[in-house]
Write a protein that holds these residues in place. Structure first.
Motif, PDB file in Angstrom:
ATOM      1  N   ASP A 227      99.770  34.147  95.774  1.00 29.64           N
ATOM      2  CA  ASP A 227      99.530  34.062  97.292  1.00 29.64           C
ATOM      3  C   ASP A 227     100.078  32.863  98.039  1.00 29.64           C
ATOM      4  O   ASP A 227     100.065  32.769  99.098  1.00 29.64           O
ATOM      5  CB  ASP A 227      97.726  33.351  97.412  1.00 29.64           C
ATOM      6  CG  ASP A 227      97.644  32.143  96.645  1.00 29.64           C
ATOM      7  OD1 ASP A 227      98.496  31.416  96.219  1.00 29.64           O
ATOM      8  OD2 ASP A 227      96.369  31.832  96.500  1.00 29.64           O
ATOM      9  N   ASN A 228     101.138  32.777  97.496  1.00 27.12           N
ATOM     10  CA  ASN A 228     102.147  31.570  98.012  1.00 27.12           C
ATOM     11  C   ASN A 228     103.742  32.113  98.291  1.00 27.12           C
ATOM     12  O   ASN A 228     104.355  32.057  99.257  1.00 27.12           O
ATOM     13  CB  ASN A 228     102.002  30.462  97.477  1.00 27.12           C
ATOM     14  CG  ASN A 228     103.186  29.356  97.947  1.00 27.12           C
ATOM     15  OD1 ASN A 228     102.942  29.017  99.131  1.00 27.12           O
ATOM     16  ND2 ASN A 228     104.049  28.759  97.521  1.00 27.12           N
ATOM     17  N   GLY A 241     101.537  31.470  83.775  1.00 27.96           N
ATOM     18  CA  GLY A 241     101.644  30.045  84.410  1.00 27.96           C
ATOM     19  C   GLY A 241     100.594  29.204  83.832  1.00 27.96           C
ATOM     20  O   GLY A 241      99.435  30.020  83.099  1.00 27.96           O
ATOM     21  N   ASP A 242     100.342  28.134  83.860  1.00 29.96           N
ATOM     22  CA  ASP A 242      98.987  27.326  83.622  1.00 29.96           C
ATOM     23  C   ASP A 242      97.853  27.911  83.999  1.00 29.96           C
ATOM     24  O   ASP A 242      97.911  27.988  85.263  1.00 29.96           O
ATOM     25  CB  ASP A 242      99.223  25.910  83.448  1.00 29.96           C
ATOM     26  CG  ASP A 242     100.204  25.387  82.542  1.00 29.96           C
ATOM     27  OD1 ASP A 242     100.345  25.997  81.306  1.00 29.96           O
ATOM     28  OD2 ASP A 242     100.775  24.357  82.811  1.00 29.96           O
ATOM     29  N   GLY A 243      96.581  28.036  83.476  1.00 26.83           N
ATOM     30  CA  GLY A 243      95.604  28.404  83.951  1.00 26.83           C
ATOM     31  C   GLY A 243      95.020  26.784  84.899  1.00 26.83           C
ATOM     32  O   GLY A 243      95.518  26.015  84.314  1.00 26.83           O
ATOM     33  N   GLY A 392      93.547  33.526  89.685  1.00 29.34           N
ATOM     34  CA  GLY A 392      93.373  32.196  89.469  1.00 29.34           C
ATOM     35  C   GLY A 392      94.330  31.281  89.084  1.00 29.34           C
ATOM     36  O   GLY A 392      94.619  30.122  88.955  1.00 29.34           O
ATOM     37  N   ASP A 393      95.313  31.974  87.946  1.00 29.51           N
ATOM     38  CA  ASP A 393      96.451  31.214  87.165  1.00 29.51           C
ATOM     39  C   ASP A 393      97.382  30.702  88.264  1.00 29.51           C
ATOM     40  O   ASP A 393      97.559  31.439  89.301  1.00 29.51           O
ATOM     41  CB  ASP A 393      97.139  32.224  86.365  1.00 29.51           C
ATOM     42  CG  ASP A 393      96.378  32.751  84.993  1.00 29.51           C
ATOM     43  OD1 ASP A 393      95.323  32.327  84.965  1.00 29.51           O
ATOM     44  OD2 ASP A 393      96.729  33.737  84.482  1.00 29.51           O
ATOM     45  N   ARG A 394      97.915  29.653  87.901  1.00 23.30           N
ATOM     46  CA  ARG A 394      98.738  29.223  88.544  1.00 23.30           C
ATOM     47  C   ARG A 394     100.132  29.980  88.463  1.00 23.30           C
ATOM     48  O   ARG A 394     100.466  30.163  87.535  1.00 23.30           O
ATOM     49  CB  ARG A 394      99.114  27.524  88.352  1.00 23.30           C
ATOM     50  CG  ARG A 394     100.031  26.705  89.306  1.00 23.30           C
ATOM     51  CD  ARG A 394     100.650  25.583  88.690  1.00 23.30           C
ATOM     52  NE  ARG A 394      99.400  24.675  88.269  1.00 23.30           N
ATOM     53  CZ  ARG A 394      98.731  23.796  89.251  1.00 23.30           C
ATOM     54  NH1 ARG A 394      99.158  23.700  90.503  1.00 23.30           N
ATOM     55  NH2 ARG A 394      97.642  23.092  88.649  1.00 23.30           N
ATOM     56  N   CYS A 395     100.907  30.295  89.641  1.00 24.54           N
ATOM     57  CA  CYS A 395     101.781  31.018  89.613  1.00 24.54           C
ATOM     58  C   CYS A 395     103.166  30.444  88.970  1.00 24.54           C
ATOM     59  O   CYS A 395     103.474  29.268  89.150  1.00 24.54           O
ATOM     60  CB  CYS A 395     102.519  31.398  91.180  1.00 24.54           C
ATOM     61  SG  CYS A 395     103.869  32.238  91.274  1.00 24.54           S
ATOM     62  N   ALA A 399     104.843  27.667  91.304  1.00 25.03           N
ATOM     63  CA  ALA A 399     103.966  26.577  90.786  1.00 25.03           C
ATOM     64  C   ALA A 399     103.137  25.862  91.714  1.00 25.03           C
ATOM     65  O   ALA A 399     102.417  24.688  91.630  1.00 25.03           O
ATOM     66  CB  ALA A 399     104.934  25.388  90.257  1.00 25.03           C
ATOM     67  N   THR A 400     102.852  26.441  92.954  1.00 25.22           N
ATOM     68  CA  THR A 400     101.943  25.956  93.776  1.00 25.22           C
ATOM     69  C   THR A 400     101.065  26.968  94.122  1.00 25.22           C
ATOM     70  O   THR A 400      99.703  26.703  94.362  1.00 25.22           O
ATOM     71  CB  THR A 400     102.622  25.582  95.213  1.00 25.22           C
ATOM     72  OG1 THR A 400     103.596  26.422  95.549  1.00 25.22           O
ATOM     73  CG2 THR A 400     103.461  24.148  94.975  1.00 25.22           C
ATOM     74  N   GLY A 401     101.263  28.365  94.286  1.00 22.55           N
ATOM     75  CA  GLY A 401     100.626  29.361  94.563  1.00 22.55           C
ATOM     76  C   GLY A 401      99.603  29.796  93.372  1.00 22.55           C
ATOM     77  O   GLY A 401      99.860  29.371  92.304  1.00 22.55           O
TER      78      GLY A 401
END
Ligand SMILES: [Zn+2]
Length: 579
Positions: A227-228, A241-243, A392-395, A399-401
């Motif tokens: 989303d970013n 990425g990290d959940g 919901g996972d971090r991109c 790393a921000t979206g």
């Protein structure tokens, strides 16, 4: 020439056809665009063919603009070329095979890599003749095991396929990027909402293959998109990425405790029973490999296994969930109570599950779980990255979206093929130093007939289709109410003025009630409906209603004198999309 509906085959149907389940199949049948001839084989009726031809026209314009040049290869192919690369066998039952009168092997083309590679290797000798990019719009044949969803997945279909030939990898990437840009323009101009998604796991930089996914709730492909930033991928290929919970510090580690969880085999039930979240679980699934090896896969309770990644991590072609009997035999407990502690066999763990502190696992004992389980202290396993990306996972890129989930229909696919075909078929050239090298290829497909259905999946409502203007069968659907001389004269005059401005008109001149005509107009989905009846004629006017406006039941009354220019402006503005 204005097209009168009484002089055309536009057989609309009121009822939903029994064989159709998805929106595009139902609507295209009901609105009289297509008819089934056999399993996965369709006739395009006049309205359907007009949409197909408009999409083809956009495809040709943008391919030509990108510097690609059209060719035409046969649909009927001698088997020699597929035999040369091994695809004669690899294709299996999907290939339509036939014999000629002399007993020679032939097939119908499902794709044309071999044919164009042969065409190019016969003519190209020097680096001076490269790069090349040639495309065709051709009928393809695939004997699908389960043809379904109308023209979304059928056995005979229209495809645009393009093939690029370059001197090296860097040049091939350039050709690929040019195609990516051409495709972006094609899908935008066709009025489709799409995402360009990463389609392979990024082994060669992640730039070598991308899908053009048309977003639709009915789509068969699961997609995640940030989303970013502009990162988007097929879930099968998505980097993970990290959940949201994966970065928790581990804190104080408790000791292991066995808890009685009678009849609570599922994670949801046990989580509720123990009062902890699903992400606190280290769930253990058993998979079998083609060599019948049994492997335990541990991952967080709220994650799912990506079986494509798991197979790759285990170095096997495919994996399957183990049968119930095998699970019982390997764990000594009913399904739902497996866990890594005490399990005698190979165990792998998804990296995000290694950080669960004081987790819950099955106890390998029916009706029992273990609390306070910590990876490293209580059990060892090979670390792998096998979980599926999820909303919901971090991109992993910006790393921000965060990921959002979508469904899509694959409308196009672009690849860098490398030297796979050129090496096998000796499509070589002499470089500047006179050294012989294989050409580096790319291939680029668009499912042209599939786009007709995809557009309907994305642009329809309960009443029917809402065609984007650029690919609508006509621009204006003219309804005349009543068979009155004045009305018909006004209609003919209006048609002439519209056509003089390049506006295509379908005139419903049937002797039908207004309700029937309006229902059909909504079903067929031409963007503008113009109505002329006794009431409007009395005011020297006609009614204009836009089908493309989602909320609009509303229509406006405009004078017959102003109508042609007003409508022409609206149509031209919508078709002339800046890309
Ligand atoms: Zn991002």
């Amino acid at each position: 020439m204005v097209q009168r509906i009484t002089r055309a085959l536009v057989p609309t149907i009121k009822e939903t056809p029994a064989e159709a389940t998805n929106a595009s199949h139902i609507m295209l049948l009901r609105a009289g665009f297509i008819r089934q001839l056999g399993a996965g084989i369709y006739n395009f009726l006049p309205l359907g063919l007009r949409v197909l031809r408009k999409i083809e026209a956009i495809v040709r314009e943008e391919m030509n603009r990108s510097g690609a040049l059209e060719v035409l290869m046969p649909a009927l192919l001698p088997a020699d070329y597929f035999k040369e690369t091994g695809r004669w066998d690899l294709y299996g039952d999907t290939l339509f095979r036939l014999k000629d009168r002399k007993g020679g092997d032939y097939h119908l083309g499902p794709t044309h890599e071999e044919i164009i590679t042969d065409m190019v290797r016969r003519e190209v000798r020097s680096y001076r003749q490269l790069p090349l990019n040639h495309y065709q719009v051709q009928t393809k044949f695939r004997d699908e095991a389960r043809p379904r969803s109308g023209i979304l997945r059928c056995r005979e279909f229209t495809m645009k396929d393009a093939y690029s030939f370059d001197v090296d990898e860097a040049a091939a990437v350039k050709s690929y990027e040019t195609m990516r840009e051409a495709y972006r323009r094609i899908f935008t101009r066709a009025g489709l909402t799409f995402r360009i998604v990463q389609a392979d796991s990024g082994a060669i930089g992640g730039k070598t293959s991308a899908e053009f996914q048309i977003l639709a709730d009915s789509g068969e492909d699961a997609i995640v998109a940030c989303d970013n930033c502009d990162y988007a991928a097929n879930v099968e290929a998505a980097e993970v990425g990290d959940g949201p919970e994966s970065i928790d510090p581990r804190g104080t580690l408790f000791s292991i405790e066995e808890v009685h969880t009678p009849g609570k085999g599922g994670i949801t039930a046990v989580a509720e029973f123990l009062g902890v979240g699903a992400s606190q679980f280290i769930k253990s699934l058993l998979y079998t490999t083609p060599k019948k090896e049994l492997v335990m896969v541990c991952l967080r309770g709220n994650h799912e296994v990506n079986e494509v990644k798991l197979a790759a991590a285990l170095g096997v072609a495919e994996v399957h969930l183990a049968a119930e009997a095998d699970v019982v035999k390997a764990t000594g407990a009913k399904v739902g109570y497996a866990g890594p502690i005490g399990f005698k066999g190979r165990v792998v763990i998804d990296s995000s599950a290694t950080r669960v502190s004081n987790g819950v696992t099955g106890a390998n004992k029916t009706d029992y779980h273990l609390k306070g389980v910590n990876f490293g202290r209580d059990f060892q396993a090979e670390k792998v990255d096998v979980r599926a990306a999820s909303a919901g996972d971090r991109c992993p890129r910006c790393a921000t979206g965060h990921f959002k989930a979508y469904k899509g229909i694959e409308g196009g696919h672009i690849f860098i093929l490398g030297t796979h075909y050129s090496s096998k078929m000796r499509a070589v050239f002499l470089d500047e130093k006179g050294e012989e090298k294989p050409m580096v290829m790319g291939c680029y497909g668009i499912g042209v007939s599939r786009l007709v259905a995809s557009a309907v999946e994305q642009h329809s409502d309960a009443d029917g289709i809402r065609w984007p203007l650029a690919i609508a069968p006509y621009h204006v659907h003219l309804c005349t109410l009543g068979n009155d001389a004045a009305i018909n004269t006004a209609a003919e005059t209006l048609c002439q003025s519209l056509e003089a401005r390049g506006i295509e008109v379908l005139w419903d001149d049937r002797d039908e009630r207004p309700g029937v005509k309006f229902k059909d107009a909504d079903l067929i989905g031409i963007p503008y409906r113009v109505t002329i009846g006794a009431k409007t004629i009395a005011q020297n006017a006609c009614e204009l209603k836009a089908r493309t406006q989602r909320d609009s039941k509303a229509f406006e009354l405009i004078s017959l004198a102003d109508a042609p220019e007003r409508i022409a402006q609206a149509v031209h503005a919508a078709v002339r999309v800046e890309v």
